[in-house]
Design a protein around this motif. Structure first.
Motif, PDB file in Angstrom:
ATOM      1  N   GLN A 582       1.000  -1.126   0.101  1.00 34.69           N
ATOM      2  CA  GLN A 582       0.036  -0.102  -0.034  1.00 34.69           C
ATOM      3  C   GLN A 582       0.750   1.052   0.056  1.00 34.69           C
ATOM      4  N   LEU A 584       0.742   5.299   0.380  1.00 33.68           N
ATOM      5  CA  LEU A 584       0.195   6.561   0.921  1.00 33.68           C
ATOM      6  C   LEU A 584       0.678   7.800  -0.098  1.00 33.68           C
ATOM      7  N   LEU A 683      -4.529   6.806  -1.930  1.00 31.80           N
ATOM      8  CA  LEU A 683      -3.807   5.580  -1.661  1.00 31.80           C
ATOM      9  C   LEU A 683      -3.763   4.609  -3.020  1.00 31.80           C
ATOM     10  N   VAL A 693      -6.955  -1.145   5.321  1.00 30.74           N
ATOM     11  CA  VAL A 693      -6.097   0.009   5.489  1.00 30.74           C
ATOM     12  C   VAL A 693      -6.156   0.460   6.956  1.00 30.74           C
ATOM     13  N   ILE A 695      -4.148   3.081   9.422  1.00 29.43           N
ATOM     14  CA  ILE A 695      -3.364   4.263   9.461  1.00 29.43           C
ATOM     15  C   ILE A 695      -3.425   5.120  10.780  1.00 29.43           C
ATOM     16  N   ARG A 708      -9.167   2.521  11.249  1.00 34.47           N
ATOM     17  CA  ARG A 708      -9.190   1.182  10.544  1.00 34.47           C
ATOM     18  C   ARG A 708     -10.291   1.156   9.419  1.00 34.47           C
ATOM     19  N   TRP A 734       1.425  10.771   8.837  1.00 35.59           N
ATOM     20  CA  TRP A 734       0.516   9.839   8.677  1.00 35.59           C
ATOM     21  C   TRP A 734       1.451   8.496   8.285  1.00 35.59           C
ATOM     22  N   THR A 735       0.891   7.521   8.857  1.00 36.13           N
ATOM     23  CA  THR A 735       1.629   6.146   8.707  1.00 36.13           C
ATOM     24  C   THR A 735       0.611   4.980   8.419  1.00 36.13           C
ATOM     25  N   LEU A 736       0.973   4.454   7.432  1.00 38.95           N
ATOM     26  CA  LEU A 736       0.072   3.254   6.987  1.00 38.95           C
ATOM     27  C   LEU A 736       0.793   2.094   7.704  1.00 38.95           C
ATOM     28  N   ASP A 737      -0.121   1.148   8.091  1.00 40.76           N
ATOM     29  CA  ASP A 737       0.474  -0.207   8.712  1.00 40.76           C
ATOM     30  C   ASP A 737       1.375   0.304   9.977  1.00 40.76           C
ATOM     31  N   ASP A 744       3.113  -5.570   4.670  1.00 47.38           N
ATOM     32  CA  ASP A 744       3.437  -4.751   3.472  1.00 47.38           C
ATOM     33  C   ASP A 744       4.743  -4.810   3.190  1.00 47.38           C
ATOM     34  N   ASN A 750       4.816   4.105   3.138  1.00 40.33           N
ATOM     35  CA  ASN A 750       3.781   4.287   3.955  1.00 40.33           C
ATOM     36  C   ASN A 750       3.560   5.447   4.957  1.00 40.33           C
TER      37      ASN A 750
END
Length: 799
Positions: A582, A584, A683, A693, A695, A708, A734-737, A744, A750
């Motif tokens: 993923q 961002l 995304l 997703v 975040i 979530r 901002w941070t994914l996973d 990932d 991310n």
């Protein structure tokens, strides 16, 4: 992030800004369509819910076996009487048996299909030796020593039966067709030479004392499985994929040298004839012990090593409702045991371990306790262990192998009795794994020959949970999503779907063990939640204990019992090889323009100040008193004192007039909007595998929050989406996973703004000869403390 003002449209205000925005273009994909057409059609044998149907059947085979172990020649000689029950609706004119020892026979398919080459750099002596070993046999090898020697096949009246051997399979032709509901009895006599231990069965020789440890498995001709899926499952044994078997009752008489100790599937029926009175007393003591009691001590084992018996003893074992039978035998064995109430219901189960002195001090400290822990941990999430005993037997250092009620496990300390952390956790981990196989596939009896992941993957997942219950800081190597990343980002030519026959998988460990275990962990922690997952997984185990499920039965049961649509997940993780990645890409920041002049003009003032804060403006400030206007007041007019960002009475009146047109609910929404921040996240699903997703938002006040969104967020467009998130705090990062939940493969994309992670490089001094091997930490501690090494592998001598 650049802040933008967002005009409010009151007709759309009631939540649409917080909903998923429809993509400008739809990706033509079927990721979220049902898996149904790809699964077998439900029928009366297997239902659409994943449960056994009303016509489900299991054929059975009961065995009465007499076997002799020739320790001088490493040879097995056996005779079996088999009663086979046809519970299927079909008439059988022949039956198939497995001859797995023919894996080592001259010209076997397994040996002929091994591939490899010799490099220009040459070949080591050990490699050359391996080419000549039983593990790498070739058709040109002159020896016909290994493999089964079938000496007789006969009916109940001892009349010869016609049979045909096709490598690792033997077909027996029945004189009279076997009708549904009927049984047939026949006998087979055979012998074979035991090979060196090859990972599943064989012997280990100890040159120092001249003795052998025997781990004996797939040692007798065994019935193949006949079912509603394959008919006869007579796929050849090539050594990779394991076994497909049926349940039955076993009575086995094992004749060995008189000083050998025997461990086997089931319960020994004649301990009083094969143990000394002192050993029997210890065994009785172990029936009420909470910690392991040594039945055969290290001193007794060492005495047996030196004075080899020429006489024999026969150990008689009985095992009911098992799919296989294995045993271990050696004069080197130390044996400890305890019989405990594992589930707190009054029913006691034996936990036992057999090991040579070379296994101590690790084995006497951990093995039997690990056996009991495994039964408790697995039973909590499946069903209570139904058998009376579970055994861990020491084998060649390395891996392990499982059979009903008994497993062969590696893990050996150094000669001085010290060991590394890796050796310790590796040994306990392999014991948990192999004892855990009693649940999958020894009881939940999946087809190992075809679907390796159904036992190895499910078992590795349960092992991962049991390890965490043993030690919170357990260094698990399979189960955590982060640990499958390196495999999932490999070249696609090296990857195959989990739904691949075990014989055709290039990297069996990551594919059949780690990836399905990780997938189940993700289902439990991220997709379904623990409560829904645990209920469905337990339902699957109980539906199919002492039965033979297929992948479809597992998939359907997990959905049926949880009410969660998981077809997209099975497609991506089990039928595909695409990774999770993923990205961002961007975050746009909006604040609502609610037409309040006090808010709007203050924002405009801030924006003007930022625009004017140029480097030239800063440097010109020193000379601002020298400008024409500053020195000649006649050059000033209205605009030199006018403040365009001041709020006037007219501004306030217009705003109040606007508010008067709104309903009370609309007015409240508009007035509160000035404190809200709206972020549009762009995304991309670069990897291809859609996943939830997750975040993390880090706010300017130092707090954070996690949002979530389920995987269905990608259902309209599995390539790229936008998502609006509203918060009353300003987000700085901002941070994914953020918790590494979805495997990932690229954490660099991310974050927004991007966060770079430095790569460390090592500084070292150039020197000759390379690095000196370091002792393990236990040895280092002894050296630092100036302690003399303890005598090698001395047992406690408990009794």
């Amino acid at each position: 992030m650049k802040k933008k003002l967002l005009s409010i449209c009151l007709m759309l205000w009631s939540g649409s800004l917080l909903a998923q925005q429809a993509p400008s273009s739809f990706s033509a994909n079927d990721r979220f369509e049902q898996l149904g057409p790809a699964l077998p059609t439900p029928n009366t044998f297997r239902t659409s819910s994943g449960a056994p149907g009303k016509d489900y059947f299991e054929n059975r085979a009961d065995y009465d076996i007499k076997v002799t172990l020739d320790d001088a020649n490493q040879k097995i000689t056996g005779s079996e009487t088999v009663t086979y029950y046809n519970n299927s609706p079909d008439v059988l004119t022949y039956i198939w048996l497995q001859l797995d020892q023919n894996l080592f026979a001259k010209g076997s398919t397994a040996s002929l299909t091994r591939t490899g080459g010799i490099s220009e750099q040459g070949m080591s002596i050990s490699q050359l030796s391996n080419l000549n070993s039983v593990r790498e046999r070739s058709q040109n090898q002159p020896s016909d020593k290994y493999g089964y020697n079938i000496t007789a096949v006969y009916d109940k009246a001892h009349k010869p039966l016609k049979y045909t051997i096709n490598q690792t399979m033997m077909r027996i032709e029945l004189p009279t067709p076997l009708a549904p509901g009927k049984s047939v009895q026949f006998g087979v006599d055979w012998n074979y030479y035991v090979t060196e231990y090859y990972g599943r069965s064989g012997y280990e020789f100890f040159p120092k004392d001249g003795n052998y440890n025997y781990n004996i498995a797939h040692w007798f001709p065994r019935l193949c499985k006949y079912d509603d899926i394959n008919g006869w499952q007579n796929k050849q044994f090539l050594g990779g994929s394991e076994f497909t078997l049926i349940f039955g009752n076993y009575k086995v008489a094992i004749t060995v040298p008189a000083d050998h100790v025997v461990a086997a599937s089931g319960e020994c029926q004649n301990y009083n004839q094969v143990l000394t009175p002192t050993q029997m007393q210890r065994l009785n003591q172990a029936k009420n012990a909470k910690t392991p009691v040594v039945i055969v001590t290290q001193a007794e084992a060492e005495a047996a090593e030196k004075n080899k018996a020429t006489a024999t003893k026969t150990w008689i074992y009985k095992a009911d409702n098992v799919r296989d039978f294995a045993f271990a035998s050696s004069r080197k064995y130390i044996w400890d045991a305890m019989q405990t109430d594992v589930y707190g219901n009054g029913r006691k189960i034996w936990s036992m371990s057999y090991y040579p002195k070379e296994g101590n001090p690790l084995w006497e400290k951990y093995s039997t306790r690990a056996v009991e822990h495994t039964l408790r941990s697995y039973g909590k999430r499946t069903f209570e262990y139904p058998y009376p005993v579970a055994i861990s037997v020491h084998s060649v250092a390395g891996g392990g192998m499982e059979y009903p009620m008994i497993s062969f496990n590696g893990g050996r300390p150094e000669a001085d009795g010290t060991y590394s952390e890796q050796t310790k956790y590796g040994m306990i981990g392999v014991i948990i794994h192999e004892v855990g196989h009693n649940f999958f596939p020894m009881i939940v009896n999946s087809d190992e020959r075809q679907w390796t992941w159904m036992d190895e993957g499910l078992n590795t997942f349960c092992q991962y949970l049991a390890e965490k219950e043993w030690d919170y800081n357990w260094p698990s190597r399979r189960g955590e999503p982060r640990d499958i990343v390196d495999y999932m980002k490999m070249d696609k030519n090296m990857l195959v779907p989990i739904m691949t026959s075990g014989e055709n998988v290039i990297l069996l460990g990551p594919n059949a063990y780690a990836k399905p275990a990780t997938a189940l962990n993700i289902l439990r922690e991220t997709v379904m939640g623990r409560e829904l997952f645990d209920y469905a997984f337990k339902e699957y185990a109980n539906r199919w204990k002492f039965k033979s499920p297929t992948p479809a039965d597992f998939f359907r049961t997990m959905e049926d019992a949880s009410g969660v649509d998981l077809d997209w997940f099975w497609k991506g993780w089990f039928y595909g090889v695409q990774p999770v990645d993923q990205d961002l890409v961007e975050v746009d920041w909006f604040q609502a323009d609610n037409q309040n002049p006090e808010v709007n003009k203050a924002l405009a003032r801030e924006a003007a100040q930022r625009r004017n804060n140029t480097i030239s403006k800063q440097r010109d400030a020193a000379d601002k008193g020298n400008t024409v206007v500053a020195q000649d007041s006649t050059m000033k007019d209205f605009y030199n004192s006018y403040d365009p960002y001041a709020v006037t009475e007219q501004d306030k009146k217009r705003y109040q007039d606007y508010l008067a047109t709104l309903s009370p609910e609309e007015r409240k929404t508009v007035e509160n909007s000035s404190t809200m921040n709206y972020y549009t996240l762009s995304l991309k699903n670069k990897g291809g595998l859609p996943m939830p997703v997750i975040i993390r938002m880090q706010f300017e006040d130092g707090t954070d929050s996690v949002a979530r969104f389920p995987a269905e967020i990608w259902r309209f467009n599995d390539v790229q989406i936008k998502k609006v998130i509203a918060t009353n705090k300003k987000v700085t990062q901002w941070t994914l996973d953020p918790f590494q939940e979805i495997a990932d493969i690229d954490a660099e994309n991310n974050s927004f703004p991007r966060v770079s992670t430095p790569t460390r490089f090592q500084l070292f001094r150039q020197r000759q000869g390379g690095f000196t091997p370091q002792p393990n930490p236990m040895q280092q501690q002894r050296q630092q403390s100036n302690q003399a090494p303890a005598p090698a592998r001395q047992g406690t001598g408990r009794n």
